[in-house]
Design an enzyme around this catalytic site. Structure first.
Site, PDB file in Angstrom:
ATOM      1  CD  GLU A 102      -2.302   1.387   2.260  1.00 45.10           C
ATOM      2  OE1 GLU A 102      -1.714   1.134   3.110  1.00 45.10           O
ATOM      3  OE2 GLU A 102      -2.787   2.348   3.218  1.00 45.10           O
ATOM      4  CG  ASP A 127      -0.859  -7.667   6.646  1.00 44.88           C
ATOM      5  OD1 ASP A 127       0.551  -8.965   6.482  1.00 44.88           O
ATOM      6  OD2 ASP A 127      -0.429  -6.860   6.905  1.00 44.88           O
ATOM      7  NE  ARG A 265       4.126 -24.148  27.746  1.00 50.05           N
ATOM      8  CZ  ARG A 265       3.859 -24.037  29.128  1.00 50.05           C
ATOM      9  NH1 ARG A 265       2.679 -23.656  29.529  1.00 50.05           N
ATOM     10  NH2 ARG A 265       4.855 -25.100  29.939  1.00 50.05           N
TER      11      ARG A 265
HETATM   12  O1  F6P Z   1       2.606  -5.591   5.779  1.00 51.88           O
HETATM   13  C1  F6P Z   1       3.291  -6.351   5.857  1.00 51.88           C
HETATM   14  C2  F6P Z   1       4.476  -7.259   7.324  1.00 51.88           C
HETATM   15  O2  F6P Z   1       4.289  -8.328   7.285  1.00 51.88           O
HETATM   16  C3  F6P Z   1       2.965  -7.089   8.555  1.00 51.88           C
HETATM   17  O3  F6P Z   1       2.399  -8.016   8.213  1.00 51.88           O
HETATM   18  C4  F6P Z   1       3.478  -7.113   9.031  1.00 51.88           C
HETATM   19  O4  F6P Z   1       3.125  -5.757  10.665  1.00 51.88           O
HETATM   20  C5  F6P Z   1       4.646  -5.973   9.227  1.00 51.88           C
HETATM   21  O5  F6P Z   1       4.822  -5.915   7.756  1.00 51.88           O
HETATM   22  C6  F6P Z   1       6.244  -5.834   9.768  1.00 51.88           C
HETATM   23  O6  F6P Z   1       7.332  -4.934   8.902  1.00 51.88           O
HETATM   24  P1  F6P Z   1       8.463  -5.074   9.565  1.00 51.88           P
HETATM   25  O7  F6P Z   1       9.003  -6.470   8.615  1.00 51.88           O
HETATM   26  O8  F6P Z   1       8.868  -3.977   9.405  1.00 51.88           O
HETATM   27  O9  F6P Z   1       8.266  -5.869  11.234  1.00 51.88           O
END
Ligand code: F6P
Length: 341
Positions: A102, A127, A265
């Protein structure tokens, strides 16, 4: 034409298949040459690139990550569009294929629509939260990894008569949790779109326990219960100020144990879901989107991205796709209810 390709934002299984699809199509059909811009927009701003030949893309469609590297560099930083235009002119780069989620596509749309730059997009995100495309590549791989993990956790949960809380990615939307939860037979599925109260989670866990099952709770990292004010994050913010999500499973597990008496857990799958080889579905989708991006370039459809509509590859205006996120709709949530508890 001499076409620059970049991958920007979080990586995603299938990026290399897009790159290969685009290069093969351009070289073989339209006589193009390609350069690979390093680490997203940074590569364009700093003229950091290398030629991309068919030899360079040989055998990469099954490889995860991106051979070009990626970053979250903003296209309006470091001199922004003016600097990019200078680099493109000096280095004879005629068009840009930007592969991203996005944020990347919103930037690419601005560059094309407001600055008149020759930019097209290819949507990616595990996502699956981008509008105007039915699925994004990477999602099927992530949902499959999450499902395999649920299958594995179930065997140990059943042996110990435990509840397992499994946290999957999904910042703002719960597509991975929904699909993995359905595929893996979870008894509770918690999505950012539907903030159920704690009591509902306990009811699902008790009902599974009472039937002799080891309850599996799948929670998207961005889930916020009705009983909470904000998303749970154990890890602060990244250098761009974005909240690093992760930890909602650790938050829920002791509450579930306390309320239900079932030993519980937590497992956070994290970046495992973004790594490794793309599934066959994602490889095919990514390859087709890459090939179609080259067609967009030759039709000068600046500001457009390739997109999946049913089984067909089409194109849509990027600005429309990034307008708002594709959330899990009420109908999918309602459909799921009969499987929970
Ligand atoms: O947008 C994709 C994503 O994998 C999200 O699901 C997650 O919150 C984010 O990227 C994690 O980002 P980074 O790799 O910068 O920690």
């Amino acid at each position: 034409m001499n076409i620059g390709i970049l991958t920007s934002g979080g990586d995603c299984p299938g990026l290399n298949a897009v790159i290969r699809g685009a290069v093969r199509k351009g070289v073989r059909e339209t006589g193009d040459t390609f350069v690979g811009l390093k680490d997203g927009w940074r590569g364009l701003l700093e003229a950091d690139y290398a030629p991309l030949t068919t030899h360079d893309v040989r055998g990469i469609s099954g490889r995860g990550g991106t051979i070009l590297g990626t970053s979250r560099t903003h296209p309006y930083s470091q001199g922004g569009p003016d600097q990019m235009k200078r680099v493109m002119k000096e280095h004879n780069i005629d068009a840009i294929i930007a592969i991203g989620g996005e944020g990347t596509l919103a930037g690419a749309a601005r560059l094309a629509d407001d600055e008149g730059m020759p930019v097209v997009g290819v949507p990616k995100t595990i996502d699956n939260d981008l509008n105007n495309t039915d699925y994004t590549f990477g999602f099927d791989t992530a949902a499959s990894i999450a499902t395999e993990s649920l299958d594995a956790l179930r065997t140990t949960a059943e042996s110990h008569h435990r509840c397992m809380v499994v946290e999957v990615m999904g910042r703002n939307v719960g597509w991975i949790a929904l699909h993995a939860g359905m595929a893996g037979g979870a008894q509770a599925v918690l999505l950012p779109e539907f903030p159920v109260p704690y009591e509902q989670i306990y009811t699902w866990v008790r009902s599974a326990r009472d039937r002799g099952r080891a309850p599996i709770v799948v929670v998207a990292e961005g889930f916020v219960s009705e009983d909470l004010d904000d998303q749970v994050s154990d890890a602060g913010r990244d250098k761009h100020g974005r909240v690093r999500l992760g930890g909602v499973a650790n938050h829920l597990a002791p509450l579930i144990e306390e309320a239900t008496g079932v030993e519980t857990r937590a497992t956070i799958l994290g970046h495992l879901q973004r790594g490794g080889s793309p599934t066959a579905y994602d490889r095919v989708l990514a390859t087709r989107l890459g090939m179609a991006a080259v067609e967009l370039v030759h039709h000068k459809k600046w500001g457009y991205m390739t997109s999946l509509s049913g089984v067909d590859i089409t194109s849509v205006q990027m600005a429309l796709a990034v307008d708002n996120l594709k959330k899990v709709p009420q109908s999918r949530w309602d459909e799921l209810q009969v499987l929970l508890g």
